[in-house]
Design an enzyme around this catalytic site. Structure first.
Site, mmCIF file in Angstrom:
data_model
loop_
_atom_site.group_PDB
_atom_site.id
_atom_site.type_symbol
_atom_site.label_atom_id
_atom_site.label_comp_id
_atom_site.label_asym_id
_atom_site.label_seq_id
_atom_site.Cartn_x
_atom_site.Cartn_y
_atom_site.Cartn_z
ATOM 1 N N CYS A 269 49.886 33.317 38.436
ATOM 2 C CA CYS A 269 48.685 32.958 37.773
ATOM 3 C C CYS A 269 48.859 32.952 36.123
ATOM 4 O O CYS A 269 48.875 31.704 35.560
ATOM 5 C CB CYS A 269 47.749 33.898 38.077
ATOM 6 S SG CYS A 269 47.221 33.700 39.947
ATOM 7 N N THR B 294 43.747 26.753 41.974
ATOM 8 C CA THR B 294 43.531 26.625 40.486
ATOM 9 C C THR B 294 44.070 25.259 39.921
ATOM 10 O O THR B 294 45.128 24.718 40.115
ATOM 11 C CB THR B 294 44.537 27.682 39.786
ATOM 12 O OG1 THR B 294 43.913 29.134 40.363
ATOM 13 C CG2 THR B 294 44.140 27.778 38.210
ATOM 14 N N PHE C 48 43.519 45.907 30.907
ATOM 15 C CA PHE C 48 44.294 44.772 30.484
ATOM 16 C C PHE C 48 44.732 45.206 28.826
ATOM 17 O O PHE C 48 44.978 44.111 28.157
ATOM 18 C CB PHE C 48 43.801 43.438 30.601
ATOM 19 C CG PHE C 48 43.861 42.845 31.897
ATOM 20 C CD1 PHE C 48 44.914 42.362 32.530
ATOM 21 C CD2 PHE C 48 42.655 43.022 32.530
ATOM 22 C CE1 PHE C 48 44.745 41.921 33.719
ATOM 23 C CE2 PHE C 48 42.430 42.855 33.932
ATOM 24 C CZ PHE C 48 43.748 42.013 34.581
ATOM 25 N N LEU D 236 41.207 36.624 42.484
ATOM 26 C CA LEU D 236 42.021 37.734 43.238
ATOM 27 C C LEU D 236 43.143 38.472 42.419
ATOM 28 O O LEU D 236 43.845 37.477 41.792
ATOM 29 C CB LEU D 236 42.415 36.981 44.535
ATOM 30 C CG LEU D 236 41.318 36.569 45.270
ATOM 31 C CD1 LEU D 236 42.197 35.950 46.657
ATOM 32 C CD2 LEU D 236 40.434 37.373 45.805
ATOM 33 N N LYS D 237 43.237 39.381 42.382
ATOM 34 C CA LYS D 237 44.588 40.281 41.772
ATOM 35 C C LYS D 237 45.455 40.579 42.834
ATOM 36 O O LYS D 237 45.153 41.194 43.996
ATOM 37 C CB LYS D 237 43.668 41.709 40.958
ATOM 38 C CG LYS D 237 42.874 41.270 40.052
ATOM 39 C CD LYS D 237 42.771 42.595 39.318
ATOM 40 C CE LYS D 237 42.067 43.857 40.119
ATOM 41 N NZ LYS D 237 40.640 43.482 40.591
ATOM 42 N N GLU D 238 46.579 40.185 42.770
ATOM 43 C CA GLU D 238 47.580 40.590 43.698
ATOM 44 C C GLU D 238 47.701 41.860 43.859
ATOM 45 O O GLU D 238 47.933 42.700 42.951
ATOM 46 C CB GLU D 238 49.114 39.898 43.218
ATOM 47 C CG GLU D 238 48.844 38.317 43.548
ATOM 48 C CD GLU D 238 50.604 37.820 43.225
ATOM 49 O OE1 GLU D 238 51.270 38.074 43.883
ATOM 50 O OE2 GLU D 238 50.443 36.641 42.691
ATOM 51 N N TYR E 8 46.948 47.582 28.231
ATOM 52 C CA TYR E 8 48.087 48.442 28.290
ATOM 53 C C TYR E 8 49.301 47.669 27.761
ATOM 54 O O TYR E 8 49.631 46.499 28.225
ATOM 55 C CB TYR E 8 48.478 48.738 29.674
ATOM 56 C CG TYR E 8 47.371 49.647 30.290
ATOM 57 C CD1 TYR E 8 47.648 51.108 30.251
ATOM 58 C CD2 TYR E 8 46.213 49.457 30.736
ATOM 59 C CE1 TYR E 8 46.872 52.316 30.853
ATOM 60 C CE2 TYR E 8 45.312 50.021 31.357
ATOM 61 C CZ TYR E 8 45.655 51.569 31.410
ATOM 62 O OH TYR E 8 44.683 52.546 31.773
ATOM 63 N N ASN F 109 41.496 33.555 33.320
ATOM 64 C CA ASN F 109 42.885 34.105 33.266
ATOM 65 C C ASN F 109 43.557 34.150 31.891
ATOM 66 O O ASN F 109 44.412 34.872 31.353
ATOM 67 C CB ASN F 109 43.940 33.338 34.258
ATOM 68 C CG ASN F 109 43.452 33.697 35.562
ATOM 69 O OD1 ASN F 109 43.008 34.679 35.942
ATOM 70 N ND2 ASN F 109 44.511 32.938 36.620
ATOM 71 N N GLY G 251 53.569 38.658 34.025
ATOM 72 C CA GLY G 251 54.192 37.568 34.766
ATOM 73 C C GLY G 251 53.344 37.315 36.004
ATOM 74 O O GLY G 251 51.955 37.173 35.956
#
Length: 442
Positions: free
Chosen positions: A266, A121, A255, A156-158, A257, A214, A263
């Site tokens: 990213c 990134t 997103f 990518l989402k961890e 919630y 992001n 944290g």
């Protein structure tokens, strides 16, 4: 295809493993000799569901190899993915030293046409800098070698990275060269067979797309956290509001919630970097600054609730913390809300017992100071973390925490108090169970 991936961190290792799974010959390069030896033996530096199997199986097949020698890896490759870290500098800007170092090494060794891909990134304009550095090294060598620089940001989402890579929502390819575009489309064709997922655009457009994506997701989180604070003041349940607005197809449920802040590696870094980039062109990003400010405040929200209940001086009190990673499905504790909460509790005189299903080894490093002082204990089991505590704080919503044995917890705890940083529990149920319960915006 023959591919070299430079960097074996989160992005590089997932990228290399997934490309090799499609039959490509991939060599992952890293300067860390110990990490490379571990990878050869199937020991991964990160926790990511499904990744270990891909790495070990493709390494055994000879499709995925690991080395510290970039020049050797380049002799077999025509595609070079730069996937090294871009940590935030003191001013919040992305630190490009590792990216440009790799670009310099590529320029020192490039002997035939190659496609150099920015997977890290990076801010808008980085591809131009990479191109200049590579060309500068070729000029020093007195050789003429054609190459293209492409921006191919990861999304990518961890905790779900392998699935995201194998079944992407989109593949963004930023290039000004039809030749490199054709190569990249061929590479990604197996990942978009059912429908075309490839989105081609200019290089700078692709660089901006990553930061914008992001930052928008971070904005949704901070917006909902701000609404949650208002809900508390107005006697409203934010969970009802979430369901009410999420049912609008223009908004959706993702997103929104409310919780104790975002944290990871990213969102915090990318919001800061975009703010910095805006400043460099004389623009004040009011929304992004508000997103960052709200998130910093939100990470302190659980501690504020603890103090409001127990008082400012927490000396002699013990608290249990469930969840240390910044989100479920990973051991990543970078910018994790749990670290902020634990720091504040201990600074106020409390002791803490904490548990996470995956991040305990990482916690031993990230929270080493508190462990050494005796203010923090890492429990072997989630219920060990609530023994004799004055309250339990849920910080990360791992699945094993979602339906705990409340009767057992009540017997173990010194006081039946729960601060729910992820709104996992039903307030009415816990009230019936005899708990004092506080969520976020409830």
């Amino acid at each position: 295809m023959h591919i070299t991936v430079i960097g074996t961190g989160y992005v590089g290792l997932v990228t290399g493993a997934c490309f090799s799974e499609m039959g490509n010959h991939v060599t992952c390069v890293d300067v860390d000799k110990a990490k490379i030896e571990n990878l050869k033996n199937g020991v991964l530096p990160i926790y990511e569901p499904g990744l270990e199997g891909l790495v070990t199986s493709n390494h055994k097949l000879g499709l995925l190899n690991f080395t510290t020698d970039l020049s050797e890896a380049m002799t077999h490759s025509d595609l070079f993915f730069i996937a090294v870290g871009t940590p935030p500098g003191e001013d919040g800007s992305a630190d490009l030293r590792y990216v440009l170092t790799v670009a310099r090494e590529i320029g020192e060794n490039l002997s035939r046409y190659g496609v150099i891909v920015d997977k890290s990134t990076v801010p808008v304009g980085t591809a131009d800098k990479v191109r200049q550095v590579v060309q500068g090294e070729l000029d020093k060598r007195g050789v003429s070698v054609e190459f293209d620089v492409v921006s191919n940001p990861e999304f990518l989402k961890e905790g779900a990275a392998v699935g995201d890579f194998m079944r992407p929502d989109r593949v963004v390819i930023g290039t000004d060269s039809p030749r490199s575009e054709a190569i990249m489309k061929t590479l990604y064709a197996p990942f978009s067979r059912i429908q075309d997922k490839i989105v081609s655009m200019g290089i700078r457009d692709a660089e901006m797309t990553k930061y914008a994506a992001n930052s928008l997701l971070a904005t949704k989180i901070s917006f909902m956290n701000e609404i949650a604070f208002m809900c508390e003041k107005l006697g409203v349940d934010v969970e009802s509001v979430r369901k009410g607005i999420g049912s609008d197809s223009r908004i959706g449920y993702s997103f929104i919630y409310a919780g104790c802040g975002y944290g990871g590696s990213c969102f915090p870094k990318d919001v800061q970097a975009l703010i910095r980039s805006a400043g460099e062109v004389g623009f004040t990003p009011l929304i992004l600054k508000a997103v960052e400010t709200r998130n910093a405040f939100q990470k302190k929200r659980l501690f504020e609730k603890v103090v409001a209940h127990f008082g400012d001086d927490l000396t002699g009190r013990r608290f249990g913390v469930w969840g240390l990673a910044f989100k479920p499905g990973t051991d990543d504790m970078r910018e994790a809300p749990a670290v902020v909460v634990i720091d504040q509790l201990i600074a106020a005189g409390a002791t803490v017992t904490a548990y996470d299903p995956v991040a305990m080894e990482e916690a031993g490093q990230s929270l080493a100071g508190h462990l050494k002082s005796g203010s923090l204990t890492l429990a072997d089991h989630q219920y060990d973390a609530v023994k004799d505590v004055d309250a339990m704080l849920l910080v990360t919503e791992w699945k094993p925490f979602r339906q705990p044995d409340f009767e057992a917890m009540k017997r173990l705890m010194a006081q039946p108090v729960i601060f729910d940083g992820r709104n996992q529990y039903n307030p009415e149920q816990l009230k019936t169970e005899g708990f004092h319960y506080e969520g976020i915006g409830r």
